[in-house]
Design a protein around this motif. Structure first.
Motif, PDB file in Angstrom:
ATOM      1  N   UNK A 202       0.841  -1.202   0.000  1.00  0.00           N
ATOM      2  CA  UNK A 202       0.000   0.000   0.000  1.00  0.00           C
ATOM      3  C   UNK A 202       0.876   1.253   0.000  1.00  0.00           C
ATOM      4  N   UNK A 203       1.920   1.249   0.825  1.00  0.00           N
ATOM      5  CA  UNK A 203       2.809   2.407   0.893  1.00  0.00           C
ATOM      6  C   UNK A 203       3.436   2.713  -0.458  1.00  0.00           C
ATOM      7  N   UNK A 204       3.881   1.666  -1.135  1.00  0.00           N
ATOM      8  CA  UNK A 204       4.519   1.867  -2.434  1.00  0.00           C
ATOM      9  C   UNK A 204       3.526   2.425  -3.449  1.00  0.00           C
ATOM     10  N   UNK A 205       2.314   1.884  -3.439  1.00  0.00           N
ATOM     11  CA  UNK A 205       1.328   2.344  -4.414  1.00  0.00           C
ATOM     12  C   UNK A 205       0.869   3.771  -4.142  1.00  0.00           C
ATOM     13  N   UNK A 206       0.914   4.187  -2.890  1.00  0.00           N
ATOM     14  CA  UNK A 206       0.478   5.547  -2.567  1.00  0.00           C
ATOM     15  C   UNK A 206       1.583   6.567  -2.801  1.00  0.00           C
ATOM     16  N   UNK A 207       2.826   6.082  -2.878  1.00  0.00           N
ATOM     17  CA  UNK A 207       3.964   6.999  -2.948  1.00  0.00           C
ATOM     18  C   UNK A 207       3.852   8.042  -4.064  1.00  0.00           C
ATOM     19  N   UNK A 208       3.395   7.686  -5.274  1.00  0.00           N
ATOM     20  CA  UNK A 208       3.341   8.733  -6.309  1.00  0.00           C
ATOM     21  C   UNK A 208       2.308   9.812  -6.010  1.00  0.00           C
ATOM     22  N   UNK A 209       1.343   9.535  -5.146  1.00  0.00           N
ATOM     23  CA  UNK A 209       0.202  10.424  -4.982  1.00  0.00           C
ATOM     24  C   UNK A 209       0.246  11.355  -3.791  1.00  0.00           C
ATOM     25  N   UNK A 210       1.094  11.033  -2.820  1.00  0.00           N
ATOM     26  CA  UNK A 210       1.071  11.810  -1.590  1.00  0.00           C
ATOM     27  C   UNK A 210       2.471  12.319  -1.281  1.00  0.00           C
ATOM     28  N   UNK A 211       2.540  13.457  -0.565  1.00  0.00           N
ATOM     29  CA  UNK A 211       3.852  13.886  -0.105  1.00  0.00           C
ATOM     30  C   UNK A 211       4.388  12.836   0.863  1.00  0.00           C
ATOM     31  N   UNK A 212       5.702  12.629   0.860  1.00  0.00           N
ATOM     32  CA  UNK A 212       6.295  11.590   1.701  1.00  0.00           C
ATOM     33  C   UNK A 212       7.137  12.260   2.769  1.00  0.00           C
ATOM     34  N   UNK A 213       6.768  12.039   4.032  1.00  0.00           N
ATOM     35  CA  UNK A 213       7.538  12.592   5.141  1.00  0.00           C
ATOM     36  C   UNK A 213       7.309  11.699   6.354  1.00  0.00           C
ATOM     37  N   UNK A 214       8.218  11.780   7.359  1.00  0.00           N
ATOM     38  CA  UNK A 214       8.177  10.794   8.453  1.00  0.00           C
ATOM     39  C   UNK A 214       6.855  10.726   9.216  1.00  0.00           C
ATOM     40  N   UNK A 215       6.164  11.880   9.370  1.00  0.00           N
ATOM     41  CA  UNK A 215       4.969  11.853  10.217  1.00  0.00           C
ATOM     42  C   UNK A 215       3.712  11.465   9.450  1.00  0.00           C
ATOM     43  N   UNK A 216       3.851  11.147   8.154  1.00  0.00           N
ATOM     44  CA  UNK A 216       2.632  10.861   7.373  1.00  0.00           C
ATOM     45  C   UNK A 216       1.953   9.598   7.876  1.00  0.00           C
ATOM     46  N   UNK A 217       2.731   8.732   8.533  1.00  0.00           N
ATOM     47  CA  UNK A 217       2.150   7.501   9.052  1.00  0.00           C
ATOM     48  C   UNK A 217       1.056   7.748  10.076  1.00  0.00           C
ATOM     49  N   UNK A 218       1.155   8.867  10.808  1.00  0.00           N
ATOM     50  CA  UNK A 218       0.169   9.108  11.862  1.00  0.00           C
ATOM     51  C   UNK A 218      -1.219   9.248  11.259  1.00  0.00           C
ATOM     52  N   UNK A 219      -1.351  10.129  10.241  1.00  0.00           N
ATOM     53  CA  UNK A 219      -2.698  10.346   9.712  1.00  0.00           C
ATOM     54  C   UNK A 219      -3.217   9.104   8.989  1.00  0.00           C
ATOM     55  N   UNK A 220      -2.356   8.458   8.193  1.00  0.00           N
ATOM     56  CA  UNK A 220      -2.821   7.248   7.497  1.00  0.00           C
ATOM     57  C   UNK A 220      -3.107   6.119   8.477  1.00  0.00           C
ATOM     58  N   UNK A 221      -2.280   6.034   9.516  1.00  0.00           N
ATOM     59  CA  UNK A 221      -2.522   5.007  10.528  1.00  0.00           C
ATOM     60  C   UNK A 221      -3.886   5.195  11.168  1.00  0.00           C
ATOM     61  N   UNK A 222      -4.197   6.457  11.508  1.00  0.00           N
ATOM     62  CA  UNK A 222      -5.487   6.723  12.139  1.00  0.00           C
ATOM     63  C   UNK A 222      -6.627   6.386  11.197  1.00  0.00           C
ATOM     64  N   UNK A 223      -6.465   6.752   9.907  1.00  0.00           N
ATOM     65  CA  UNK A 223      -7.508   6.418   8.932  1.00  0.00           C
ATOM     66  C   UNK A 223      -7.731   4.912   8.902  1.00  0.00           C
TER      67      UNK A 223
END
Lengths: 296, 327
Positions: A202-223
């Motif tokens: 999932x992370x790889x497939x989302x990589x082209x579409x979203x900004x990539x930074x260390x804290x992005x896991x928090x929002x996606x994790x919560x989702x």
């Protein structure tokens, strides 16, 4: 027409959310461990795609194949070193061991790659496909299709193969499964590894579409927690439908009410579901307590 | 639980704590002392719900944020003394805790944790959204007008003693809870919720009580934080990181122990990355990697936390020495 566009965008976004959530629900369904580091696993996947592209120009969809063994190894190690020792322990151990893993991964990424927002600059990142008057983002469409395919494959795996049946047996009754000579530890290891591969993908497939930074896991994790609780923790189909529902809620509330508040809406959905129907839409009653449910 | 013989060590600890701010006049060390008292107070408050009642909230930053914002907004808008604003914030936090608690106390284990995370996130999103009220993502500056009524002081030592006051008040409440029926009920709920219910413990009501008390004191610490740093921003004051920090200190020090949270705060704070902004993001990340590692290792191998493990080690050592002495 605007409604069609909103529905299409919502479903595509929902497919992405579903893809993120499948691994989480699988792991919970079998191990009964809520992986609080799930979002950080996703972040690691996104960075993997970023660096493979940046350093060697490996196309994102190819790196998905390259990286799967690496994610399998990662899942194996996390299970062996940490998760295994938390099995059968109290809530404090299970919750904070995975919270700790999340803190480690997020900040290791911060140390290694700084907090800068990174994007993969490639042609297909903004590729848009127009059907009638509706715009469809190609990377999101791919993520959507992969989400459905992964759910389908897992469904077949769990229903048709001996290993899958063993996993389901463990879900229904671990003690009885053990009496049938099923190695619990191995089932848990397998499941955790498969779940990790799903979220890495999932992370790889989302990589082209979203900004990539260390804290992005928090929002996606919560989702993904929202999606999985809505769909019913431990239910594959629930994760898929829960993802679609949350995608639609986000797009519609963002459009009609306020973009900045869209996350607040699905958190409210989340709390309402937890309170009114804690087993989720497709989960089994009591699964949120200690009981055992079914996966598919 | 603790017996009367703990009075002595506890009183001694209070005396030592009162002497600590006198040991230095260096601003850097004084800042660490203030923060140890502040985070120690917040961790002690978290411990009421997390340690004694065994409900692991990761949404306590919400109460912290409510406290910080309520008193600061009332001060900026109406010139109301933060001492009073602090109580207003505490009341608001207690009310919010009642709502959160009512919605989530039926949930168990990780589900309670998830619900508390979600509710704190909602507050954070709202705080960033209502720019007119809260200053949005860039935060709220509290103008520095030193004075007792304004709850602002020139000297960090004064802050240290005020912070110590908050810490001791929280510790005193926990001390009373430990000795009361409520304390035993909470521990019973933590150990075996169904058995406690079967024995007539009013589980939901007691969990609510624990959350409300905990939220009130967390909120007071939030006000203290705002008065000390004179700057509040939603991305920090309502953040999951902050909630994790409270829990981390308690777990490292010892869940459900009186002195554990303070011990955890004393161990964690000197390395706190938030006060070391000059080191840059990478270095503060390194500290947090270390904390994450410590968190994982403590929950896996020192489940009872440093306070209890040290006591056990000390007892083992005493027994061993006695045995050796008696041959």
């Amino acid at each position: 027409m605007i409604y069609v566009q909103l529905v299409v965008s919502g479903l595509l976004l929902g497919g992405v959310y579903a893809l993120i959530s499948i691994g989480l629900t699988l792991i919970f369904g079998v191990l009964r461990v809520v992986n609080f580091a799930h979002g950080e696993f996703l972040m690691v996947g996104m960075f993997a795609a970023y660096w493979l592209f940046q350093l060697w120009q490996i196309p994102v969809y190819l790196s998905a194949l390259v990286m799967l063994p690496a994610f399998a190894l990662f899942g194996y190690l996390v299970y062996r070193l940490v998760i295994r020792r938390t099995m059968g322990q109290g809530d404090a151990v299970q919750i904070f061991a995975t919270v700790g893993i999340g803190v480690i991964l997020q900040n290791a990424a911060l140390v290694l790659w700084t907090g800068d927002f990174r994007t993969i600059r490639s042609a297909y990142a903004d590729a848009i496909w127009r059907v009638g008057g509706v715009q469809v983002s190609v990377p999101l469409l791919v993520a959507f299709i992969v989400a459905v395919a992964v759910t389908g494959l897992l469904f077949l795996f769990l229903n048709r193969t001996m290993e899958g049946k063993a996993i389901r047996a463990v879900v229904q009754d671990p003690i009885a499964a053990m009496a049938m000579a099923i190695n619990l530890d191995r089932i848990y290891l397998w499941t955790f590894t498969i779940g990790t591969c799903c979220v890495g993908l999932a992370g790889i497939l989302l990589a082209p579409n979203y900004p990539i930074f260390p804290a992005i896991g928090i929002s996606f994790g919560l989702v993904s927690f929202v999606v999985v609780v809505l769909g019913g923790l431990g239910s594959m189909v629930g994760a898929l439908l829960g993802g679609l529902i949350i995608g639609l809620v986000e797009v519609f509330s963002g459009f009609f009410i306020a973009t900045d508040l869209k996350q607040a809406f699905y958190f409210l959905v989340f709390v309402l579901v937890l309170v009114l129907r804690p087993q989720g839409l497709f989960g089994q009653r009591g699964a949120e307590m200690v009981g055992f449910g079914r996966l598919v | 639980m603790m017996a009367m013989r703990d009075w002595g060590p506890r009183a001694a600890l209070v005396v030592v704590l009162a002497l600590v701010p006198l040991t230095t006049s260096n601003n850097y060390y004084m800042d660490i002392i203030v923060q140890v008292f502040m985070w120690g107070g917040a961790a002690t408050a978290w411990n009421i719900v997390g340690g004694y009642a065994g409900q692991f909230s990761l949404g306590h930053a919400a109460f912290f944020g409510i406290g910080a914002y309520t008193s600061s907004l009332l001060f900026i808008a109406f010139g109301l003394s933060p001492w009073i604003g602090m109580l207003a914030g505490g009341a608001l936090s207690a009310l919010f805790a009642l709502i959160i608690g009512y919605l989530s106390v039926r949930l168990r284990g990780p589900f309670f944790t998830l619900a508390t995370i979600a509710l704190a996130e909602v507050l954070q999103i709202l705080a960033i959204y209502w720019r007119g009220l809260t200053g949005g993502g860039s935060g709220l500056l509290v103008p520095f007008t030193p004075g007792v009524a304004a709850f602002m002081f020139e000297s960090k030592r004064t802050y240290a003693y005020v912070g110590l006051g908050f810490l001791l008040a929280t510790l005193a409440v926990v001390h009373l809870i430990e000795r009361s029926r409520v304390g035993y009920y909470l521990v019973a709920i933590r150990e075996e919720e169904d058995a406690a219910r079967a024995l007539g413990v009013r589980v939901l009501r007691l969990k609510l009580l624990a959350i409300v008390i905990s939220a009130f004191f967390t909120s007071l610490i939030g006000t203290f934080y705002a008065q000390y740093t004179l700057w509040v921003e939603p991305p920090y004051a309502f953040s999951l990181e902050l909630s994790i920090q409270f829990a981390l200190m308690v777990i490292i020090g010892g869940l459900g122990t009186w002195v554990g949270p303070l011990l955890g705060a004393a161990l964690i704070t000197p390395l706190n990355p938030f006060q070391r902004a000059w080191l840059g993001a990478a270095a503060s990340g390194l500290y947090l990697v270390f904390y994450g590692l410590v968190l994982v290792l403590v929950v896996l191998f020192m489940r009872q936390g440093i306070a209890v493990e040290t006591r056990l080690a000390f007892r083992r050592w005493v027994t061993l020495r006695r045995r050796l002495a008696s041959g």
